[in-house]
Structure formats: structure tokens, C-alpha cells
Scaffold this motif. Structure first.
Motif, PDB file in Angstrom:
ATOM      1  N   LEU A  60      10.973  -1.187   9.510  1.00  0.00           N
ATOM      2  CA  LEU A  60       9.575  -1.480   9.842  1.00  0.00           C
ATOM      3  C   LEU A  60       8.755  -1.784   8.588  1.00  0.00           C
ATOM      4  O   LEU A  60       7.924  -2.691   8.588  1.00  0.00           O
ATOM      5  CB  LEU A  60       8.944  -0.313  10.606  1.00  0.00           C
ATOM      6  CG  LEU A  60       9.277  -0.228  12.087  1.00  0.00           C
ATOM      7  CD1 LEU A  60       8.728   1.056  12.691  1.00  0.00           C
ATOM      8  CD2 LEU A  60       8.746  -1.441  12.838  1.00  0.00           C
ATOM      9  N   GLU A  61       8.994  -1.036   7.519  1.00  0.00           N
ATOM     10  CA  GLU A  61       8.287  -1.304   6.270  1.00  0.00           C
ATOM     11  C   GLU A  61       8.667  -2.684   5.724  1.00  0.00           C
ATOM     12  O   GLU A  61       7.817  -3.442   5.273  1.00  0.00           O
ATOM     13  CB  GLU A  61       8.613  -0.226   5.232  1.00  0.00           C
ATOM     14  CG  GLU A  61       7.873  -0.409   3.932  1.00  0.00           C
ATOM     15  CD  GLU A  61       8.203   0.652   2.901  1.00  0.00           C
ATOM     16  OE1 GLU A  61       7.874   0.419   1.720  1.00  0.00           O
ATOM     17  OE2 GLU A  61       8.780   1.696   3.249  1.00  0.00           O
ATOM     18  N   PHE A  62       9.955  -3.008   5.792  1.00  0.00           N
ATOM     19  CA  PHE A  62      10.429  -4.318   5.351  1.00  0.00           C
ATOM     20  C   PHE A  62       9.776  -5.439   6.164  1.00  0.00           C
ATOM     21  O   PHE A  62       9.334  -6.444   5.627  1.00  0.00           O
ATOM     22  CB  PHE A  62      11.954  -4.382   5.487  1.00  0.00           C
ATOM     23  CG  PHE A  62      12.540  -5.751   5.262  1.00  0.00           C
ATOM     24  CD1 PHE A  62      12.547  -6.318   3.997  1.00  0.00           C
ATOM     25  CD2 PHE A  62      13.098  -6.464   6.307  1.00  0.00           C
ATOM     26  CE1 PHE A  62      13.097  -7.576   3.776  1.00  0.00           C
ATOM     27  CE2 PHE A  62      13.652  -7.717   6.107  1.00  0.00           C
ATOM     28  CZ  PHE A  62      13.642  -8.273   4.833  1.00  0.00           C
ATOM     29  N   ALA A  63       9.692  -5.247   7.471  1.00  0.00           N
ATOM     30  CA  ALA A  63       9.189  -6.279   8.382  1.00  0.00           C
ATOM     31  C   ALA A  63       7.664  -6.347   8.437  1.00  0.00           C
ATOM     32  O   ALA A  63       7.114  -7.269   9.037  1.00  0.00           O
ATOM     33  CB  ALA A  63       9.737  -6.030   9.787  1.00  0.00           C
ATOM     34  N   GLU A  64       6.989  -5.421   7.794  1.00  0.00           N
ATOM     35  CA  GLU A  64       5.536  -5.309   7.911  1.00  0.00           C
ATOM     36  C   GLU A  64       4.766  -6.619   7.724  1.00  0.00           C
ATOM     37  O   GLU A  64       3.861  -6.911   8.518  1.00  0.00           O
ATOM     38  CB  GLU A  64       5.014  -4.251   6.941  1.00  0.00           C
ATOM     39  CG  GLU A  64       3.544  -3.978   7.099  1.00  0.00           C
ATOM     40  CD  GLU A  64       3.067  -2.855   6.192  1.00  0.00           C
ATOM     41  OE1 GLU A  64       1.862  -2.588   6.221  1.00  0.00           O
ATOM     42  OE2 GLU A  64       3.880  -2.267   5.456  1.00  0.00           O
ATOM     43  N   PRO A  65       5.083  -7.461   6.725  1.00  0.00           N
ATOM     44  CA  PRO A  65       4.302  -8.701   6.583  1.00  0.00           C
ATOM     45  C   PRO A  65       4.359  -9.611   7.812  1.00  0.00           C
ATOM     46  O   PRO A  65       3.407 -10.340   8.070  1.00  0.00           O
ATOM     47  CB  PRO A  65       4.956  -9.400   5.384  1.00  0.00           C
ATOM     48  CG  PRO A  65       5.625  -8.321   4.626  1.00  0.00           C
ATOM     49  CD  PRO A  65       6.055  -7.310   5.644  1.00  0.00           C
TER      50      PRO A  65
END
Length: 162
Positions: A60-65
Motif C-alpha cells: 500500500l505504501e508503494f502504491a500510494e502515488p
């Protein structure tokens, strides 16, 4: 985002009911009961050991943008698919990566302009993986979006061969 019921349209955009489309493949217990992993390469290790970080939180942090701009379930699901392709292709050689990306985009994206946009997004996500998550070597085998108490929850099945 609202909870998806079994009789509602599937968030993948197929037009089918969720129960007739992605429900079964997004049901973790069903995946495991059906022998998930039996066709994986022999050197892949599936673990239930507690890790330093939860892969669902990392993903989720990776995909945030991408996911912060999602306005509906279908867009959220598609953004996570692109992020999973970017994440997993980061472990491949440039030749293998190019082949995976071309195959995936040719299968799922019909418009050439959309393919170019997706390739640009993928390139930026690969750079993000390299800069912010260089030490996490687990591949994303599958993910499931579930809804509890009106909130989204992401479950990730990951694998490592470290």
C-alpha cells in the motif's frame, strides 16, 4: 469506498457479478484450499513466518502515488494491478521485464495511447521500488481486497527465495 457484496458488479470491470467473477480468486482461504502454489518454481518458499513488515502495508505504501487518486473500486483495483506488475518486474532482468510488461499490456490494454501512459507509470513505479524499497525481496503472488466495517483491507500473498 463501500463494501462489495457477492451480487454487486465486480470491481475489475468485467460486467459480471462479483461472485461469478473475482470472488473466488480473491478469497484467500479458497486459494489455499485449492492448492495454491503447486505450480510455482521449486525454489520459491511460501512462508507464514512473521516478517519485519507486513507485505500488505509495504505494498500500500508503494502504491500510494497511484491509489491516492483513485475515485472508485475499479480504478483502485487496476492501480494495484499495475503496481504489482511494477513490483514483481523489478526482480527481473531488463529483457525479462520488457517481455512481461509487453505481454501484460497487450493482454489488458487495447488502446496504444493508454499503453504508453501505463508504461510511463510503470517506469516511475520501478524507480520508486528501487529508491524506497530496495531491501524488500518478496514477490507479490496475489492480492485480495476485502471490505469490513465499510473499510477496505488489502491482503497480500508474497513469496521470497532468499
Amino acid at each position: 469506498m463501500a463494501r462489495i457484496g457477492r451480487n454487486q458488479p465486480c470491481p475489475c470491470g468485467s460486467g459480471k457479478k462479483y461472485k461469478k467473477c473475482c470472488y473466488e480468486k480473491n478469497n484467500i482461504s479458497q486459494i489455499l484450499a485449492n492448492g495454491f502454489g503447486k505450480n510455482l518454481p521449486k525454489d520459491v518458499v511460501i512462508t507464514t513466518n512473521i516478517q519485519k513488515e507486513k507485505m500488505s502495508e509495504v505494498f500500500l505504501e508503494f502504491a500510494e502515488p497511484l491509489i491516492e487518486k483513485c475515485e472508485d473500486d475499479k480504478t483502485f483495483y487496476n492501480a494495484l494491478q499495475i503496481c504489482a506488475i511494477a513490483w514483481n518486474s523489478s526482480f527481473l532482468s531488463p529483457e525479462e521485464r520488457s517481455k512481461l510488461i509487453d505481454e501484460s499490456f497487450n493482454k489488458y490494454i487495447n488502446d496504444n495511447d493508454d499503453r504508453e501512459i501505463a508504461k510511463e507509470i510503470l517506469s516511475k513505479m520501478l524507480e520508486r521500488k528501487k529508491k524506497k524499497f530496495p531491501d524488500i525481496k518478496r514477490m507479490i503472488m496475489d492480492f485480495q481486497i476485502s471490505y469490513r466495517d465499510g473499510k477496505q483491507h488489502l491482503n497480500v500473498i508474497s513469496s521470497t527465495n532468499e
